[in-house]
Design a protein around this motif. Structure first.
Motif, PDB file in Angstrom:
ATOM      1  N   ALA A 115       0.831  -1.204   0.000  1.00  0.00           N
ATOM      2  CA  ALA A 115       0.000   0.000   0.000  1.00  0.00           C
ATOM      3  C   ALA A 115       0.867   1.255   0.000  1.00  0.00           C
ATOM      4  O   ALA A 115       0.544   2.252  -0.673  1.00  0.00           O
ATOM      5  CB  ALA A 115      -0.926  -0.007   1.212  1.00  0.00           C
ATOM      6  N   GLY A 116       1.967   1.227   0.742  1.00  0.00           N
ATOM      7  CA  GLY A 116       2.883   2.362   0.715  1.00  0.00           C
ATOM      8  C   GLY A 116       3.503   2.557  -0.648  1.00  0.00           C
ATOM      9  O   GLY A 116       3.673   3.695  -1.119  1.00  0.00           O
ATOM     10  N   LEU A 117       3.843   1.467  -1.328  1.00  0.00           N
ATOM     11  CA  LEU A 117       4.380   1.556  -2.683  1.00  0.00           C
ATOM     12  C   LEU A 117       3.355   2.138  -3.641  1.00  0.00           C
ATOM     13  O   LEU A 117       3.696   2.950  -4.524  1.00  0.00           O
ATOM     14  CB  LEU A 117       4.811   0.167  -3.156  1.00  0.00           C
ATOM     15  N   LEU A 148       3.240   5.889  -2.958  1.00  0.00           N
ATOM     16  CA  LEU A 148       4.447   6.544  -3.476  1.00  0.00           C
ATOM     17  C   LEU A 148       4.430   6.628  -4.995  1.00  0.00           C
ATOM     18  O   LEU A 148       4.929   7.600  -5.580  1.00  0.00           O
ATOM     19  CB  LEU A 148       5.690   5.798  -3.001  1.00  0.00           C
ATOM     20  N   SER A 149       3.873   5.620  -5.656  1.00  0.00           N
ATOM     21  CA  SER A 149       3.766   5.663  -7.113  1.00  0.00           C
ATOM     22  C   SER A 149       2.904   6.843  -7.555  1.00  0.00           C
ATOM     23  O   SER A 149       3.251   7.567  -8.496  1.00  0.00           O
ATOM     24  CB  SER A 149       3.171   4.350  -7.642  1.00  0.00           C
ATOM     25  N   GLY A 150       1.783   7.026  -6.874  1.00  0.00           N
ATOM     26  CA  GLY A 150       0.928   8.156  -7.205  1.00  0.00           C
ATOM     27  C   GLY A 150       1.602   9.486  -6.961  1.00  0.00           C
ATOM     28  O   GLY A 150       1.520  10.406  -7.782  1.00  0.00           O
ATOM     29  N   ALA A 151       2.297   9.609  -5.823  1.00  0.00           N
ATOM     30  CA  ALA A 151       2.995  10.858  -5.518  1.00  0.00           C
ATOM     31  C   ALA A 151       4.100  11.132  -6.532  1.00  0.00           C
ATOM     32  O   ALA A 151       4.322  12.278  -6.946  1.00  0.00           O
ATOM     33  CB  ALA A 151       3.575  10.790  -4.103  1.00  0.00           C
ATOM     34  N   VAL A 185      -3.420  14.422 -12.354  1.00  0.00           N
ATOM     35  CA  VAL A 185      -4.704  13.990 -11.784  1.00  0.00           C
ATOM     36  C   VAL A 185      -4.744  12.475 -11.640  1.00  0.00           C
ATOM     37  O   VAL A 185      -5.219  11.935 -10.634  1.00  0.00           O
ATOM     38  CB  VAL A 185      -5.868  14.488 -12.659  1.00  0.00           C
ATOM     39  N   GLY A 186      -4.226  11.770 -12.653  1.00  0.00           N
ATOM     40  CA  GLY A 186      -4.134  10.317 -12.542  1.00  0.00           C
ATOM     41  C   GLY A 186      -3.274   9.895 -11.372  1.00  0.00           C
ATOM     42  O   GLY A 186      -3.592   8.936 -10.660  1.00  0.00           O
ATOM     43  N   GLY A 187      -2.168  10.615 -11.153  1.00  0.00           N
ATOM     44  CA  GLY A 187      -1.320  10.319 -10.004  1.00  0.00           C
ATOM     45  C   GLY A 187      -2.026  10.553  -8.683  1.00  0.00           C
ATOM     46  O   GLY A 187      -1.832   9.799  -7.717  1.00  0.00           O
ATOM     47  N   VAL A 188      -2.857  11.582  -8.630  1.00  0.00           N
ATOM     48  CA  VAL A 188      -3.617  11.862  -7.405  1.00  0.00           C
ATOM     49  C   VAL A 188      -4.582  10.718  -7.096  1.00  0.00           C
ATOM     50  O   VAL A 188      -4.740  10.318  -5.935  1.00  0.00           O
ATOM     51  CB  VAL A 188      -4.373  13.193  -7.540  1.00  0.00           C
ATOM     52  N   LEU A 189      -5.211  10.174  -8.123  1.00  0.00           N
ATOM     53  CA  LEU A 189      -6.135   9.056  -7.912  1.00  0.00           C
ATOM     54  C   LEU A 189      -5.392   7.819  -7.386  1.00  0.00           C
ATOM     55  O   LEU A 189      -5.888   7.113  -6.506  1.00  0.00           O
ATOM     56  CB  LEU A 189      -6.856   8.725  -9.219  1.00  0.00           C
ATOM     57  N   ILE A 190      -4.201   7.559  -7.938  1.00  0.00           N
ATOM     58  CA  ILE A 190      -3.413   6.426  -7.446  1.00  0.00           C
ATOM     59  C   ILE A 190      -2.947   6.679  -6.017  1.00  0.00           C
ATOM     60  O   ILE A 190      -2.938   5.770  -5.176  1.00  0.00           O
ATOM     61  CB  ILE A 190      -2.212   6.180  -8.383  1.00  0.00           C
ATOM     62  N   LEU A 191      -2.557   7.905  -5.729  1.00  0.00           N
ATOM     63  CA  LEU A 191      -2.161   8.264  -4.365  1.00  0.00           C
ATOM     64  C   LEU A 191      -3.313   8.061  -3.393  1.00  0.00           C
ATOM     65  O   LEU A 191      -3.128   7.529  -2.284  1.00  0.00           O
ATOM     66  CB  LEU A 191      -1.688   9.715  -4.333  1.00  0.00           C
ATOM     67  N   LEU A 192      -4.523   8.456  -3.795  1.00  0.00           N
ATOM     68  CA  LEU A 192      -5.697   8.258  -2.956  1.00  0.00           C
ATOM     69  C   LEU A 192      -5.943   6.777  -2.701  1.00  0.00           C
ATOM     70  O   LEU A 192      -6.262   6.371  -1.576  1.00  0.00           O
ATOM     71  CB  LEU A 192      -6.925   8.892  -3.623  1.00  0.00           C
ATOM     72  N   LEU A 197      -5.960   4.962   0.978  1.00  0.00           N
ATOM     73  CA  LEU A 197      -7.082   4.150   1.445  1.00  0.00           C
ATOM     74  C   LEU A 197      -6.616   2.748   1.829  1.00  0.00           C
ATOM     75  O   LEU A 197      -7.108   2.167   2.808  1.00  0.00           O
ATOM     76  CB  LEU A 197      -8.152   4.067   0.354  1.00  0.00           C
ATOM     77  N   ALA A 198      -5.675   2.216   1.051  1.00  0.00           N
ATOM     78  CA  ALA A 198      -5.143   0.890   1.381  1.00  0.00           C
ATOM     79  C   ALA A 198      -4.378   0.913   2.697  1.00  0.00           C
ATOM     80  O   ALA A 198      -4.437  -0.042   3.473  1.00  0.00           O
ATOM     81  CB  ALA A 198      -4.241   0.399   0.253  1.00  0.00           C
ATOM     82  N   LEU A 199      -3.664   1.991   2.965  1.00  0.00           N
ATOM     83  CA  LEU A 199      -2.954   2.107   4.236  1.00  0.00           C
ATOM     84  C   LEU A 199      -3.920   2.215   5.413  1.00  0.00           C
ATOM     85  O   LEU A 199      -3.663   1.665   6.490  1.00  0.00           O
ATOM     86  CB  LEU A 199      -2.026   3.322   4.197  1.00  0.00           C
ATOM     87  N   ARG A 200      -5.011   2.930   5.201  1.00  0.00           N
ATOM     88  CA  ARG A 200      -5.949   3.171   6.292  1.00  0.00           C
ATOM     89  C   ARG A 200      -6.920   2.008   6.506  1.00  0.00           C
ATOM     90  O   ARG A 200      -7.191   1.604   7.642  1.00  0.00           O
ATOM     91  CB  ARG A 200      -6.734   4.459   5.995  1.00  0.00           C
TER      92      ARG A 200
END
Length: 214
Positions: A98-100, A103-106, A151-158, A162-165
Motif C-alpha cells: 500500500a505504501g508503494l 508513493l507511485s501516485g505521488a 490527476v491520474g497520479g492523485v487518484l493512485i495516491l488516494l 485508502l489501502a494504508l488506512r
C-alpha cells in the motif's frame, strides 16, 4: 414492561467497519485503475510544442509526454501492479505494498508537474534539426496533458492512502478459497460382507473384494 438500553448491539458495532471496508475497497479499486489509465493515456499525448529556425524558416517541433519524461508511465504500471498485489498479501506485506502504491501516485504527480514546464525534449529536437548543439526551441508552449497525468497520479495516491488506512479490512485472494474450501473427508471403509446375506457377497465381488476374508 420493556426496558430500553443504550448499549449498541454487537452486530451494529461490527457493521460500521465492514461498511467502511467495502466502500474504501470500491473507491480504491476504481480510483487506482482509473488513475493508472489516465496517467498512461496522458503520457502518450502532446505535452509541448515550439519552433526551431532552420534555413531562415520556422520548423515546428512537438514533444509527447514520453519524450519529456518516462517516469509517469513507468510509475503508472508500478501502481497498477501494486493495486493488484495488495490483495495477494496480508498484514505487514499489505502495508508495504500500500505504501508503494501511494508513493507511485505521488511520484507521478511530481514528475508530471515538473514536465509541465520542461523544454529539454524540444531543445534536443531543435539541436538535431539545426545541427547546432547550442540551439534552443522558440515560441515554446505547453498543453494541459501534464496536469491530466498529475490527476491520474492523485487518484493512485488516494488508492494507496485508502489501502494504508482500511487495507486490514479488505479480503485477500486466498481468504476466499480458505473459507469456501473444505477439507477432504476420509473415505469410509465399506462394511464387511455378511456370509449369510447373498446380496452382500455380490456387492463385495463387484468391489473386487474377497467376501470370504481369506
Amino acid at each position: 414492561m420493556e426496558y430500553v438500553t443504550a448499549v449498541p448491539h454487537p452486530r451494529s458495532r461490527a457493521a460500521g467497519p465492514a461498511r467502511a471496508g467495502r466502500l474504501s475497497l470500491a473507491v480504491a479499486l476504481l480510483g487506482g485503475a482509473l488513475g493508472a489509465a489516465v496517467a498512461l493515456l496522458a503520457t502518450r499525448q502532446q505535452w509541448s510544442e515550439g519552433t526551431a529556425t532552420v534555413a531562415g524558416g520556422a520548423f515546428p517541433l512537438t514533444a509527447k509526454g514520453t519524450d519529456v519524461t518516462g517516469v509517469p508511465a513507468a510509475l503508472a504500471v508500478v501502481g497498477l501492479a501494486a493495486l493488484v498485489a495488495v490483495f495477494a498479501v496480508r498484514r505487514a506485506g499489505r502495508l508495504v505494498v500500500a505504501g508503494l502504491l501511494a508513493l507511485s501516485g505521488a511520484g507521478i504527480v511530481a514528475a508530471a508537474l515538473l514536465g509541465a514546464s520542461d523544454s529539454s525534449a524540444l531543445d534536443e529536437q531543435a539541436a538535431q534539426a539545426t545541427g547546432d548543439t547550442s540551439a534552443s526551441v522558440g515560441a515554446l508552449s505547453h498543453t494541459a496533458w501534464p496536469y491530466v497525468a498529475a490527476v491520474g497520479g492523485v487518484l493512485i495516491l488516494l488508492a494507496g492512502l485508502l489501502a494504508l488506512r482500511y487495507g486490514r479490512l479488505w479480503p485477500g485472494m486466498s481468504g476466499r478459497y480458505e473459507r469456501g474450501g473444505s477439507r477432504p473427508q476420509p473415505r469410509r471403509a465399506a462394511p464387511a460382507a455378511d456370509p449369510d446375506r447373498p446380496e452382500d457377497l455380490w456387492k463385495a465381488l463387484d468391489r473386487g473384494e474377497d467376501p470370504t476374508g481369506a
